[in-house]
Design a protein around this motif. Structure first.
Motif: not given
Length: 365
Positions: A69-84, A230-242
């Protein structure tokens, strides 16, 4: 597995929703210091909430389904982040998929595995697990990593460490086939190979720590798990410029940014794996770690292969000689760790040293 499984605590209900709201308000904007501090706090809370809800769902469906459950859920969102990031990143994004996937492999196969073996063996004398299931997972990870990250360095159809279109299609299809075959093996045909075992080698088919949550509670947790991730990956992307500006100010290599983001994204799985190791369920920890590495390759490569149809610029997948050496050493050491079916603190320490070497080389290549 978790105290009070039948009633979701208030903060775990609130934080995932708050994370998504904060993500919507801050997406694509330059954030002042105070907002970055708030985002960091909510990001940490989302990680803990994700672990809580993943454990609720895992306790409901049982092993080995819970580990997926956790492995696939995290990876799907991680893939979306990479492509973005690849769409918006320009020339800098040519190695993004490779760096992210390799970081995930090293973090899970050495960092998470090493920590879990160390914690499990120190707490219970030795860490015990099923070598049949763990060996099958390791073999799949090694094959996927070699076909997707090593072969491009040696192919000659295109200059540089890149696949041609036909080769990339083959790598994508074989990644999906191998991952699908492993999931079928883990959940249907040889499910008992991936269940926790006792020190006498008997399979533990049920968890006796708490009654399973209701179906309604599990469905609520599954939805909140998705929001939290979604919050973890999205917020991580938000703080990535910092993070990027901090890395540049410190004079570190740009690859460190990818390592930091990967560590943030994989933090929920790391915490869940460590909790299982503390409870003497090291097999569950290894399912999470190796399953995450496998899903990262098996889903990312097909996704970037599809995205490359409309993305401009090269797609560099081949590893350099230093990283290939680290990958080879990781596979050899992991094989020696898996074969006995039990591990001492020494094996955990060896994996952690390999992970430390990877981090050191990311900082000083």
């Amino acid at each position: 597995m978790i105290p009070r499984l039948r009633s979701l605590t208030q903060w775990t209900l609130l934080v995932p929703v708050l994370a998504v709201v904060l993500l919507a308000l801050t997406w694509g904007r330059n954030l002042p210091g105070a907002v970055i501090a708030l985002v960091t706090v909510i990001l940490a809370g989302s990680v803990l909430a994700a672990v809580h809800h993943a454990e609720v769902v895992a306790h409901r469906v049982g092993e080995p389904f819970g580990s997926l459950v956790l492995a696939i859920a995290v990876t799907i969102i991680e893939v979306a982040l990479i492509v973005t990031l690849m769409v918006d990143g320009g020339d800098k994004s040519s190695t993004l998929a490779r760096d992210t996937v390799f970081a995930a492999v090293m973090i899970t196969c050495n960092g998470v595995v090493g920590l879990c073996l160390l914690v499990g063996s120190l707490r219970h004398g030795t860490a015990v697990f099923n070598p049949e299931g763990t060996g099958a997972a390791l073999a799949t990870v090694a094959t996927l990593a070699t076909l997707s990250l090593v072969l491009p360095t040696f192919t000659t159809s295109k200059p540089g460490p890149e696949f041609s279109g036909v080769q990339l299609t083959f790598a994508a299809l074989t990644s999906l086939v191998l991952y699908g075959l492993f999931v079928a093996t883990q959940t249907v045909r040889h499910r008992d190979y991936f269940l926790p075992i006792t020190r006498q080698g008997e399979v533990i088919t049920a968890d006796d720590h708490a009654a399973a949550p209701s179906a309604r509670t599990a469905w609520i947790s599954l939805g909140l798990l998705g929001l939290a991730l979604v919050g973890v990956v999205g917020l991580a992307k938000g703080v990535s410029p910092t993070i990027e500006s901090g890395v540049e100010a410190a004079g570190l290599h740009h690859a460190v940014v990818g390592v930091i983001i990967a560590l943030l994204v994989l933090l929920p799985e790391t915490i869940a794996a460590l909790r299982s190791a503390r409870r003497d369920r090291v097999q569950t920890s290894l399912n999470l770690a190796l399953g995450s590495a496998m899903a990262s390759i098996g889903l990312t490569i097909p996704a970037v292969a599809l995205a490359s149809v409309w993305l401009s610029g090269p797609l560099v997948l081949g590893l350099g000689s230093t990283h290939m050496l680290l990958l080879a050493l990781t596979v050899v050491v992991s094989s020696l760790t898996v074969v006995p079916g039990r591990a001492t603190p020494l094996q955990g320490g060896v994996h952690l040293v390999l992970f430390a070497a990877y981090l050191e080389l990311a900082i000083n290549p």
